[in-house]
Design an enzyme around this catalytic site. Structure first.
Site, PDB file in Angstrom:
ATOM      1  N   ARG A 114      47.331  39.181  46.996  1.00 34.74           N
ATOM      2  CA  ARG A 114      46.044  38.934  47.247  1.00 34.74           C
ATOM      3  C   ARG A 114      45.298  37.934  46.276  1.00 34.74           C
ATOM      4  O   ARG A 114      45.170  38.086  45.210  1.00 34.74           O
ATOM      5  CB  ARG A 114      45.170  40.319  47.237  1.00 34.74           C
ATOM      6  CG  ARG A 114      43.738  40.099  47.395  1.00 34.74           C
ATOM      7  CD  ARG A 114      42.777  41.415  47.927  1.00 34.74           C
ATOM      8  NE  ARG A 114      42.601  42.045  46.546  1.00 34.74           N
ATOM      9  CZ  ARG A 114      41.572  43.214  46.717  1.00 34.74           C
ATOM     10  NH1 ARG A 114      41.130  43.752  47.826  1.00 34.74           N
ATOM     11  NH2 ARG A 114      41.492  44.014  45.442  1.00 34.74           N
ATOM     12  N   ASP A 148      36.355  49.117  40.669  1.00 24.67           N
ATOM     13  CA  ASP A 148      36.885  47.617  40.805  1.00 24.67           C
ATOM     14  C   ASP A 148      35.338  46.941  41.006  1.00 24.67           C
ATOM     15  O   ASP A 148      34.226  47.425  41.216  1.00 24.67           O
ATOM     16  CB  ASP A 148      37.772  47.158  41.532  1.00 24.67           C
ATOM     17  CG  ASP A 148      37.729  47.216  43.015  1.00 24.67           C
ATOM     18  OD1 ASP A 148      36.550  47.793  43.533  1.00 24.67           O
ATOM     19  OD2 ASP A 148      38.746  47.001  43.528  1.00 24.67           O
TER      20      ASP A 148
END
Length: 721
Positions: free
Chosen positions: A339, A630
């Protein structure tokens, strides 16, 4: 820091040396040629990147103006939809066209199962995730609340009473997934292989076999007394490990010592939301760990039981074919996807010819492509892709033009590195509102590269709040999941994936289970993801992957997708565009609870991010339940408070009072951390200031992103030592 000049770029020495001495060797790409290519990409595509970001801001300003102009009026969905079309936010839906992505691995196009997301800043975590393709079901049941804990079972050492419950539950799973023609796996006294078939002896003395003989896939050891029996269901394997001399196997009638599940079919190696990579040193750590995974050399030492152990990538698994004459080789590791950062991030690891930070996504794409060559050329003793592809997840894209831009970046990187066209596959995170409402167009812009679409409820909610900041006060955060737009958003993603022919070419994914200690709840709730037609869904740990794999044995996702396709699309755009504002006048206690909950979550995450550079961790919530946090969870909490402040539901004084009170709570929750820096009683540290910025400056942050404030404050904390 004296930078290295190359082709008009000014490169941090640590990155320049990493490319020259570690990343480029054995790829066939000379370091100077790499930097020449990067410089050309930045020069040509950097302005386009900035123009796309400017368009985001311009559209947001128009939406804000529309809501202000219509304040006090009843919401008119038809007028709102027409307005979004008029400004180009909502583009015409294209005619249906099936995707054509070629050369994808089975883990993308065929096998349905869990997906891990792991921060690339921690080598051991990354290795654990890569190796989580296989996991012990006995361990997963024994060590979690998947089987309720009885106080009598506590203590050090193995508890046989609990172990018996584990074995019973595991064998009940086997009875459901791979049933016998007669009887139960609980009653088996011996497994053997006779004439290429699995022969089963029951304690009654009777012999039986599998109800479906094709579910026997292979074995290890002697046919008469195998050490492992390999079974398969819905494309996922289960190894029944047999060892009559082991602590568990000696008490089992059939000598079964464990059931090893095929679990995390794929893993996202994260350079984005779960890491705190704010400078060249941080970026090189991320890139170096990626390199080690691509060339198979990554290892990590750790202490366990007073011994130093080394973890490295697992080898593939080998079995004999059912007839005993051939070999069945199964992947020993999760398929790894990288990612990258989104279009909105910039890095000082490289400065352009004007001395400005370069778009981080451009650098990530170029380096990811270079690192993937190690796998593609066979520089590793273990393979990632068997089909010559490299997989890059692209987050936080807003609409089809940004997807086209990503494809243009990948095209340029392929040409620069001499890779065949469409080697670099793209995963589209459906986590921004403009991508959701234009998803069909987004998919079609990447029709030869797309390898997944994935809903990200957390970021998507953050964008929902920010986009409609001027529409009114948002509902309470915990009520958001029950809203019409959320269900429509989740169904719409699957609908569009099926309409555009993703099965066989790309994953259709669902979001994260954020409570790693709540495995019983996960087992009860996450079955909904495969039932919704998703081929994968995110889990927070290897253990969670092992348990979530059970759901893909319960649901044949391919068959479920066929059912859904016959039933036709379920979601309506009108529901997705319904804004989750509230007309409630909340009681003062409810308002206080909402502020406290948000402030505690923000502080608990931000203090580790800023002071320790930890981008993803299990953070205790206000009720001391550990939740994986996160930047996505931070985006919701900060935007929610920013919205309530802007709409006059709460005051700055209320928020500041809560922040100070919650800082004391967070300090107590971190009391066992030797390197933790308390925020109270001074409340003047960089982390506390960052939390304040995220809330009080939340409305002015582009799309409500937290990265700009976090990055600036983390750099400040690092500079201060």
């Amino acid at each position: 820091m004296k930078r290295v000049d190359a082709h008009g770029l000014k490169i941090a020495p640590v990155l320049f040396d990493f490319i020259a001495k570690e990343a480029a060797p054995k790829t066939g790409i000379a370091p100077d040629a790499f930097w020449a290519g990067v410089a050309a990409i930045i020069k040509d595509l950097g302005p386009k990147n900035r123009a796309l970001l400017a368009l985001r801001d311009a559209l947001q300003a128009k939406i804000d103006d529309w809501h202000r102009a219509n304040k006090g009026k009843a919401f008119d969905l038809n007028a709102y939809t027409a307005f979004l079309k008029e400004i180009g936010y909502l583009v015409p839906e294209p005619a249906t066209q099936k995707v054509e992505t070629a050369n994808v691995d089975e883990e993308i196009g065929k096998i349905c199962g869990p997906q891990l997301v792991v921060p690339l800043t921690n080598a051991r975590y990354a290795l654990n995730a890569a190796n989580a393709r296989w996991g012990s079901l006995y361990d997963a049941f024994y060590g979690t609340d998947a089987i309720p804990h009885d106080p009598s079972e506590s203590g050090k050492g193995y508890n046989k009473a609990r172990g018996d419950k584990v074995i019973a539950k595991a064998k009940a799973f086997l009875d459901a997934a791979v049933p016998l023609a007669t009887g139960s796996h609980t009653d088996v006294t011996a497994y053997s292989i006779v004439a290429g078939q699995l022969a089963v002896k029951l304690k009654s003395g009777n012999a039986t076999a599998l109800k479906n003989a094709a579910q026997f896939a292979g074995f290890q050891g002697d046919a008469a007394a195998p050490s492992a029996v390999l079974l398969v269901n819905n494309g996922l394997h289960v190894e029944v490990t047999i060892n009559r001399n082991s602590a568990i196997g000696k008490d089992d009638p059939a000598g079964v010592a464990d059931m090893v599940m095929e679990a995390a079919v794929s893993t996202i190696l994260d350079m984005e939301d779960s890491v705190a990579a704010v400078d060249a040193e941080d970026k090189v750590l991320v890139y170096r760990n990626t390199l080690g995974l691509m060339n198979g050399t990554l290892s990590a030492d750790f202490e366990k039981g007073g011994k130093t152990l080394t973890r490295s990538l697992n080898a593939d698994r080998s079995y004999k074919t059912p007839d005993g004459k051939g070999e069945v080789k199964l992947h020993g590791r999760s398929l790894l996807l990288m990612r990258n950062c989104g279009h909105h991030m910039f890095t000082d690891a490289v400065l352009d010819e004007r001395g400005e930070e370069v778009p981080e996504g451009l650098l990530d794409a170029a380096v990811s492509g270079l690192l993937a060559i190690h796998d593609l050329k066979g520089n590793s003793k273990v393979k990632n892709s068997r089909t010559g592809s490299a997989y890059i997840v692209k987050p936080k894209m807003h609409g089809p033009d940004e997807v086209s831009f990503t494809c243009e970046i990948f095209d340029r990187v392929e040409k620069m590195l001499g890779l065949p066209e469409n080697t670099l596959k793209v995963g589209i995170m459906d986590e921004e509102r403009r991508t959701t409402v234009n998803l069909k167009a987004c998919i079609q812009r990447a029709s030869k590269r797309i390898m997944f679409i994935n809903t990200g409820f957390l970021d998507r909610t953050g964008d929902e709040i920010h986009t409609s900041m001027e529409a009114g006060p948002m509902i309470r955060k915990n009520e958001m999941k029950a809203q019409a737009w959320i269900k429509a958003y989740e169904d719409w993603n699957v609908d569009m994936g099926l309409i555009d022919g993703l099965p066989g070419h790309a994953q259709i994914g669902k979001g994260m289970w954020a409570a790693p200690d709540k495995m019983a709840d996960m087992l009860a709730q996450k079955l909904a993801h495969p039932q919704a037609g998703a081929t994968t869904a995110w889990v927070p740990s290897p253990t969670a992957a092992t348990l979530h794999a059970l759901h893909y044995h319960q649901v044949n996702v391919i068959a479920r997708q066929e059912e859904l396709t016959k039933g036709g699309p379920r979601a309506k755009l009108s529901d997705i565009l319904t804004i989750p504002v509230s007309k409630s006048n909340w009681a003062p206690d409810d308002v206080k609870q909402e502020i406290d909950n948000n402030c505690q979550g923000i502080l608990g995450y931000v203090v580790r991010w800023i002071d320790q550079g930890v981008g993803c961790s299990k953070v205790p919530d206000i009720h001391d339940v550990g939740l994986m946090e996160d930047r996505a969870t931070l985006r919701i909490s900060s935007q929610h408070l920013a919205n309530w402040l802007h709409q006059g539901v709460i005051t700055e004084a209320q928020v500041m009072e809560s922040l100070k009170r919650m800082a004391v709570v967070v300090d107590k929750q971190n009391a066992g951390d030797a390197i933790y820096k308390p925020m109270a009683p001074a409340f003047d540290g960089v982390a506390f200031k960052a939390a304040c910025d995220l809330i009080f400056k939340g409305r002015e942050q582009p799309n409500g992103y937290t990265e700009y404030i976090l990055t600036a404050r983390r750099r400040e904390a690092k500079a201060a030592g």
